[in-house]
Design a protein around this motif. Structure first.
Motif, short mmCIF file in Angstrom:
data_model
loop_
_atom_site.label_atom_id
_atom_site.label_comp_id
_atom_site.label_asym_id
_atom_site.label_seq_id
_atom_site.Cartn_x
_atom_site.Cartn_y
_atom_site.Cartn_z
N LEU A 92 -7.32 -3.99 -8.46
CA LEU A 92 -6.24 -3.85 -7.48
C LEU A 92 -4.91 -4.02 -8.19
O LEU A 92 -4.71 -4.98 -8.95
CB LEU A 92 -6.38 -4.88 -6.37
CG LEU A 92 -7.65 -4.79 -5.50
CD1 LEU A 92 -7.69 -5.96 -4.52
CD2 LEU A 92 -7.69 -3.47 -4.74
N ASN A 93 -3.98 -3.09 -7.94
CA ASN A 93 -2.65 -3.21 -8.54
C ASN A 93 -1.78 -4.11 -7.67
O ASN A 93 -2.22 -4.56 -6.59
CB ASN A 93 -2.03 -1.83 -8.73
CG ASN A 93 -1.82 -1.10 -7.41
OD1 ASN A 93 -1.90 -1.69 -6.34
ND2 ASN A 93 -1.54 0.20 -7.49
N PRO A 94 -0.56 -4.43 -8.10
CA PRO A 94 0.28 -5.34 -7.29
C PRO A 94 0.52 -4.86 -5.87
O PRO A 94 0.78 -5.66 -4.97
CB PRO A 94 1.60 -5.38 -8.10
CG PRO A 94 1.18 -5.12 -9.50
CD PRO A 94 0.05 -4.14 -9.40
N GLY A 95 0.42 -3.55 -5.64
CA GLY A 95 0.60 -3.03 -4.29
C GLY A 95 -0.65 -3.05 -3.44
O GLY A 95 -0.64 -2.62 -2.29
N GLY A 96 -1.77 -3.57 -4.01
CA GLY A 96 -3.01 -3.65 -3.27
C GLY A 96 -3.84 -2.37 -3.31
O GLY A 96 -4.86 -2.28 -2.62
N LYS A 97 -3.44 -1.41 -4.12
CA LYS A 97 -4.17 -0.15 -4.22
C LYS A 97 -5.28 -0.26 -5.27
O LYS A 97 -5.09 -0.85 -6.32
CB LYS A 97 -3.21 0.99 -4.59
CG LYS A 97 -3.86 2.35 -4.61
CD LYS A 97 -2.84 3.44 -4.95
CE LYS A 97 -3.51 4.80 -5.00
NZ LYS A 97 -2.53 5.89 -5.32
N LEU A 98 -6.44 0.32 -4.95
CA LEU A 98 -7.57 0.29 -5.86
C LEU A 98 -7.39 1.34 -6.95
O LEU A 98 -7.16 2.52 -6.66
CB LEU A 98 -8.87 0.55 -5.10
CG LEU A 98 -10.18 0.42 -5.92
CD1 LEU A 98 -10.38 -1.02 -6.36
CD2 LEU A 98 -11.36 0.91 -5.11
N ARG B 49 -5.75 -7.00 -10.66
CA ARG B 49 -6.78 -7.95 -10.26
C ARG B 49 -8.14 -7.26 -10.37
O ARG B 49 -8.47 -6.34 -9.61
CB ARG B 49 -6.56 -8.42 -8.82
CG ARG B 49 -5.32 -9.26 -8.63
CD ARG B 49 -5.18 -9.67 -7.18
NE ARG B 49 -6.36 -10.38 -6.71
CZ ARG B 49 -6.60 -10.66 -5.44
NH1 ARG B 49 -5.74 -10.27 -4.51
NH2 ARG B 49 -7.69 -11.32 -5.09
N VAL C 25 -11.79 -6.11 -9.86
CA VAL C 25 -12.77 -6.14 -8.78
C VAL C 25 -14.17 -5.98 -9.34
O VAL C 25 -15.10 -6.68 -8.93
CB VAL C 25 -12.49 -5.02 -7.75
CG1 VAL C 25 -13.60 -4.97 -6.69
CG2 VAL C 25 -11.14 -5.24 -7.10
#
Length: 406
Positions: A9-15, A38, A40
């Motif tokens: 996950l990038n800082p924007g929450g995109k996978l 982050r 996964v």
């Protein structure tokens, strides 16, 4: 280092997904965190992503198309001939690739090369991508010190295969579309148009013409049993595919193809041209004849022809000449046998095999062009004849009604 496939996950929450090299999963996770991602999921690039996705295992096997393999081989040939170290060539090719699976594959091969293995050995871990012929040629090129030219030959070979396969597909597109349209038109007429017209003749006391009665019966059949017919066809196709999975049944099917007039010549021409081309390129790369015959036999799709090629290899091992072994088989084209005999006598067997393959491919192309040229107008005539029969079956009772009115 090993290539790892990751999802994070990038800082924007995109996978996001990608491939990284590292000594372990832990190191790769640290690299991802340094990039503000982050993690996964992290797994080796040539393994399935997770046990819960076991049913999708085939999706994660590193398979690439013939076009991708040809492009990849061409890039490697260019890089190797520029005198770069092999691991840097693989790294550069991986960076140029836009497909994650291809990139992961190259990084896995590079990691094995960096550990001290040969390129052929590293490619051996991916037999679904690099065939026996491919690895044998790479191995011969590495031992002879001509890896760059061998990779160029492989790129030419794969590009020719792609070109031939594409021409075959393009030649079949128009007939298939025409047949599909014809079937769709006839079924639509039978299911939707004819039942509406039948009501016009329902109150007539006069017997309908035989052609009209046949059309009505056919229309009723399609209207009542169309779905069952479609289901039966689908089941028959899947049943045939399941039946062909048994090696004995597949051999029977291939033997039947070799006995069918017209089909036999086409199957033999396609397979023997591929056999001659593969044998030529293997021998030109320095692969011994017996090993080249064994590998070339594996490119034959017809099991009967594959058995014949194994018998040819056995005869050559016993001391027979290649042209005699091919002649005794009785499956290979006479022109190919004569050209092989000429090549053995002149010491230019590789060249004559390549010429034989080129001639067979040219003849096959001309034959397909002729067949397609005849098939297309024939399909148009057949389609027009079917529509004419339907129209006549509808008009005949109308003519009879006009006669009765007069």
């Amino acid at each position: 280092m090993t290539a790892f496939r990751y999802r994070a996950l990038n800082p924007g929450g995109k996978l996001v997904k990608g491939v990284l090299e590292g000594d372990s999963e832990r190191q790769v996770r640290q690299q991802l965190r340094q990039q503000k991602l982050r993690p996964v999921e992290v797994a080796q690039a040539n393994r399935e992503a997770s046990p819960r996705r076991g049913l999708r295992l085939n999706l994660f096997r590193p398979r690439i198309s013939t076009a991708e393999l040809a492009l990849l081989t061409r890039q490697l040939a260019t890089l190797v001939q520029s005198s770069l170290p092999l691991d840097e060539c693989l790294q550069a090719a991986a960076e140029q690739s836009r497909r994650p699976r291809t990139k992961a594959l190259l990084l896995q091969v590079r990691s094995r090369v960096a550990e001290g293995h040969t390129l052929a050995y590293a490619m051996g871990e991916f037999p679904q991508v690099f065939s026996d012929m491919y690895r044998a040629m790479v191995n011969a090129g590495e031992h002879a010190g001509f890896l760059g030219p061998v990779l160029e030959q492989l790129a030419d070979y794969n590009e020719q295969r792609q070109y031939t396969a594409q021409k075959l597909k393009m030649a079949m597109i128009y007939p298939f579309i025409l047949v599909a349209v014809a079937i769709a038109v006839v079924v639509a007429l039978m299911v939707f148009v004819v039942p509406e017209l039948v009501g016009i003749f329902a109150h007539s006391q006069k017997a309908l013409p035989l052609l009209t009665r046949g059309l009505i019966a056919t229309s009723d059949f399609f209207r009542d049993y169309a779905l069952w017919l479609l289901a039966g066809i689908v089941l028959a196709v899947f049943g045939l595919r399941y039946w062909l999975r048994v090696p004995r049944n597949r051999r029977r099917w291939h033997a039947l193809l070799l006995r069918l007039p017209g089909v036999s010549g086409l199957v033999t021409a396609v397979d023997t041209a591929r056999f001659a081309s593969t044998l030529s390129i293997l021998m030109a790369s320095g692969v011994p004849l017996l090993e080249a015959l064994r590998i070339a036999g594996q490119v034959l799709t017809n099991r009967v022809l594959r058995e014949d090629s194994a018998a040819v290899a056995a005869r050559v091992q016993e001391g027979s000449s290649l042209n005699r072994a091919l002649r005794e088989s009785g499956r290979f084209p006479p022109m190919m046998v004569h050209m092989v005999a000429s090549g053995e006598a002149s010491g230019e067997l590789e060249t004559m095999l390549q010429r034989s393959a080129t001639n067979q491919e040219r003849e096959l192309e001309m034959t397909l062009g002729t067949v397609m040229g005849l098939l297309e107008p024939l399909l148009v005539v057949v389609m027009g004849g079917m529509v004419l029969i339907i129209v006549m079956a509808i008009l005949l009772p109308i003519f009879d009604l006009n006669t009765m009115v007069r």
